[in-house]
Design an enzyme around this catalytic site. Structure first.
Site, PDB file in Angstrom:
ATOM      1  N   ASP A  69      52.810  57.114  62.107  1.00  0.00           N
ATOM      2  CA  ASP A  69      53.944  56.796  61.768  1.00  0.00           C
ATOM      3  C   ASP A  69      54.660  57.421  60.556  1.00  0.00           C
ATOM      4  O   ASP A  69      55.813  57.440  60.520  1.00  0.00           O
ATOM      5  CB  ASP A  69      54.076  55.228  61.667  1.00  0.00           C
ATOM      6  CG  ASP A  69      55.516  54.892  61.464  1.00  0.00           C
ATOM      7  OD1 ASP A  69      56.150  55.155  62.060  1.00  0.00           O
ATOM      8  OD2 ASP A  69      55.785  54.020  60.218  1.00  0.00           O
ATOM      9  N   ASP A  72      57.049  61.062  61.769  1.00  0.00           N
ATOM     10  CA  ASP A  72      58.627  61.185  62.150  1.00  0.00           C
ATOM     11  C   ASP A  72      59.459  61.333  61.074  1.00  0.00           C
ATOM     12  O   ASP A  72      60.413  62.177  61.119  1.00  0.00           O
ATOM     13  CB  ASP A  72      58.932  59.873  63.065  1.00  0.00           C
ATOM     14  CG  ASP A  72      58.392  58.494  62.272  1.00  0.00           C
ATOM     15  OD1 ASP A  72      58.250  58.477  61.196  1.00  0.00           O
ATOM     16  OD2 ASP A  72      58.810  57.398  63.262  1.00  0.00           O
ATOM     17  N   ASP A  90      63.214  54.304  63.870  1.00  0.00           N
ATOM     18  CA  ASP A  90      62.128  54.107  63.431  1.00  0.00           C
ATOM     19  C   ASP A  90      61.756  52.900  62.898  1.00  0.00           C
ATOM     20  O   ASP A  90      60.819  52.268  63.145  1.00  0.00           O
ATOM     21  CB  ASP A  90      62.165  55.018  61.996  1.00  0.00           C
ATOM     22  CG  ASP A  90      60.689  55.266  61.370  1.00  0.00           C
ATOM     23  OD1 ASP A  90      59.681  55.092  62.162  1.00  0.00           O
ATOM     24  OD2 ASP A  90      60.623  55.419  60.201  1.00  0.00           O
ATOM     25  N   ASP A  94      59.114  50.517  64.757  1.00  0.00           N
ATOM     26  CA  ASP A  94      57.992  49.988  63.914  1.00  0.00           C
ATOM     27  C   ASP A  94      57.698  48.671  64.069  1.00  0.00           C
ATOM     28  O   ASP A  94      56.592  47.937  64.209  1.00  0.00           O
ATOM     29  CB  ASP A  94      58.011  50.267  62.460  1.00  0.00           C
ATOM     30  CG  ASP A  94      57.868  51.719  62.334  1.00  0.00           C
ATOM     31  OD1 ASP A  94      57.277  52.570  62.870  1.00  0.00           O
ATOM     32  OD2 ASP A  94      57.989  52.151  61.194  1.00  0.00           O
TER      33      ASP A  94
END
Length: 227
Positions: A69, A72, A90, A94
């Site tokens: 993660d 990105d 994002d 998440d």
């Protein structure tokens, strides 16, 4: 006092470390949004593994997804493609991925007969979502602009990932079902369940404390603005 375990300086250092990898990903054609979706897919696979009581695999996938993660945002910054849409996607994926993982854990815990584990997974998910919500709402209302709220509290997402990974890996390595407890002298409650439940309970507790810290931080900011 923010009570933060993950300081802004540590976040900046980690971002610097992943930048070369991010540039390599960009060179092979991976976009920030594509990486966001891949990270979400990893979370979904981790949830399926947890639902199948493959705790060890789920643990490795959770920590791998957590590290992945980082990329990105790093790719977006390294290639000059930072955008509001990318930040929105994002953050959204998440939270979605985190919730899916907890659902998978609850599913696996129920299948294994760890009823308390399922309850604690729901508690951990609720508390984790409140950590994210307090940040999003405070920033939306003009408090702690930028990423300032990320530094407030004991259990941001990075800390929760570490705790959850430890619990899942321990659950995968320890005896994992009531059938394993049939041997003479065995514990009355599976050690794998204890490990999993302790990690989920700790996440629920620390995330609750973090939510309270962020509420108090916002209240103090509001008082300062009025003063």
């Amino acid at each position: 006092m923010s009570g933060a375990i993950v300081s802004p300086e540590l976040r900046a250092k980690i971002r610097g470390m992943v930048t070369p990898i991010a540039l390599a990903m960009a060179r092979v054609g991976l976009t920030p949004n594509a990486l966001t979706l891949i990270g979400f897919a990893i979370a979904c696979v981790a949830a399926v593994a947890a639902g199948a009581q493959a705790w060890l695999i789920a643990g490795f996938l959770v920590v791998f997804g957590g590290v992945f993660d980082l990329f990105d945002g790093a790719v977006a910054r390294a290639t000059g493609k930072v955008s509001k849409l990318g930040a929105f996607l994002d953050s959204t994926f998440d939270r979605w991925g985190e919730g899916v993982v907890y659902v998978g854990i609850a599913w696996g815990a129920l299948a294994a007969g760890f009823d308390l584990g399922a309850v604690l997974a729901a508690a951990a998910m609720t508390s984790a979502f409140m950590v994210s919500y307090t940040r999003a709402k405070a920033e939306n209302m003009g408090f702690t602009s930028g990423s300032g709220m990320a530094a407030v509290g004991l259990a941001p997402r990075e800390v929760r990932i570490v705790i959850l990974t430890i619990g899942l890996v321990a659950a995968g390595l320890l005896p994992g079902s009531y059938a394993d407890m049939d041997a003479s002298g065995a514990m009355a409650y599976p050690p794998s369940a204890i490990a999993l439940e302790l990690s989920l309970g700790l996440i629920a507790f620390l995330a609750t404390i973090t939510t309270i810290q962020r509420i108090l931080h916002t209240v103090r900011q509001a008082d300062d603005q009025q003063g």
